[in-house]
Scaffold this motif. Structure first.
Motif, PDB file in Angstrom:
ATOM      1  N   UNK A 199       0.829  -1.210   0.000  1.00 27.19           N
ATOM      2  CA  UNK A 199       0.000   0.000   0.000  1.00 27.19           C
ATOM      3  C   UNK A 199       0.862   1.259   0.000  1.00 27.19           C
ATOM      4  N   UNK A 200       1.876   1.303   0.847  1.00 24.56           N
ATOM      5  CA  UNK A 200       2.745   2.479   0.912  1.00 24.56           C
ATOM      6  C   UNK A 200       3.584   2.597  -0.366  1.00 24.56           C
ATOM      7  N   UNK A 201       4.010   1.465  -0.902  1.00 19.14           N
ATOM      8  CA  UNK A 201       4.764   1.476  -2.161  1.00 19.14           C
ATOM      9  C   UNK A 201       3.924   2.098  -3.279  1.00 19.14           C
ATOM     10  N   UNK A 202       2.661   1.752  -3.335  1.00 20.87           N
ATOM     11  CA  UNK A 202       1.773   2.312  -4.350  1.00 20.87           C
ATOM     12  C   UNK A 202       1.618   3.822  -4.159  1.00 20.87           C
ATOM     13  N   UNK A 203       1.441   4.269  -2.924  1.00 18.82           N
ATOM     14  CA  UNK A 203       1.301   5.692  -2.625  1.00 18.82           C
ATOM     15  C   UNK A 203       2.539   6.474  -3.040  1.00 18.82           C
ATOM     16  N   UNK A 204       3.712   5.891  -2.800  1.00 17.53           N
ATOM     17  CA  UNK A 204       4.970   6.595  -3.066  1.00 17.53           C
ATOM     18  C   UNK A 204       5.537   6.333  -4.463  1.00 17.53           C
TER      19      UNK A 204
END
Length: 134
Positions: free
Chosen positions: A79-84
């Motif tokens: 999820x954080x990888x997608x956001x960043x």
């Protein structure tokens, strides 16, 4: 967040999730928690879009006295990888901070996750003071 802010479980807090950009590209995600008693119902999206969160807290009449910060490394979850805009498991720099006011009362708890390929932390260790340059 409740533990870091020394609050009882379930105590109300203001939660802000912000995305920092550098040159129009994601740099980091910042999640901040402020005790509801500190915010006094006066912290809203428009305040956080127009000023740094510490300025908002000061504008509410709170004096910032100190705090602590921890910097560590971790891997991005999906999820954080997608956001960043990075691959899952890519390296991140995690900065956790608690800012305190009078009587060491916690005013703010922040966890920032920065892309390791776009962020660096530099310290100036001259003299008797520590100056952080990022």
């Amino acid at each position: 967040a409740a533990k870091a802010l020394r609050l009882a479980a379930g105590a109300p807090v203001v939660r802000a999730v912000r995305l920092r950009l550098l040159d129009g590209e994601p740099l980091g995600q910042i999640i901040s928690h402020i005790p509801a008693t500190v915010g006094r119902g006066q912290i809203d999206k428009s305040a956080l879009q127009s000023k740094p969160i510490l300025s908002v807290i000061r504008d509410l009449g709170h004096q910032i006295v100190g705090g602590w910060q921890n910097v560590s490394a971790l891997s991005a979850d999906p999820a954080l990888a997608s956001t960043l805009g990075i691959e899952p498991r890519a390296a991140l720099l995690r900065v956790e901070r608690v800012v305190t006011g009078e009587g060491e009362a916690p005013l703010l708890h922040t966890i920032a996750s920065y892309r390791a390929d776009r962020y660096s932390l530099n310290l100036d260790l001259r003299g008797n003071t520590l100056n952080v340059v990022s």
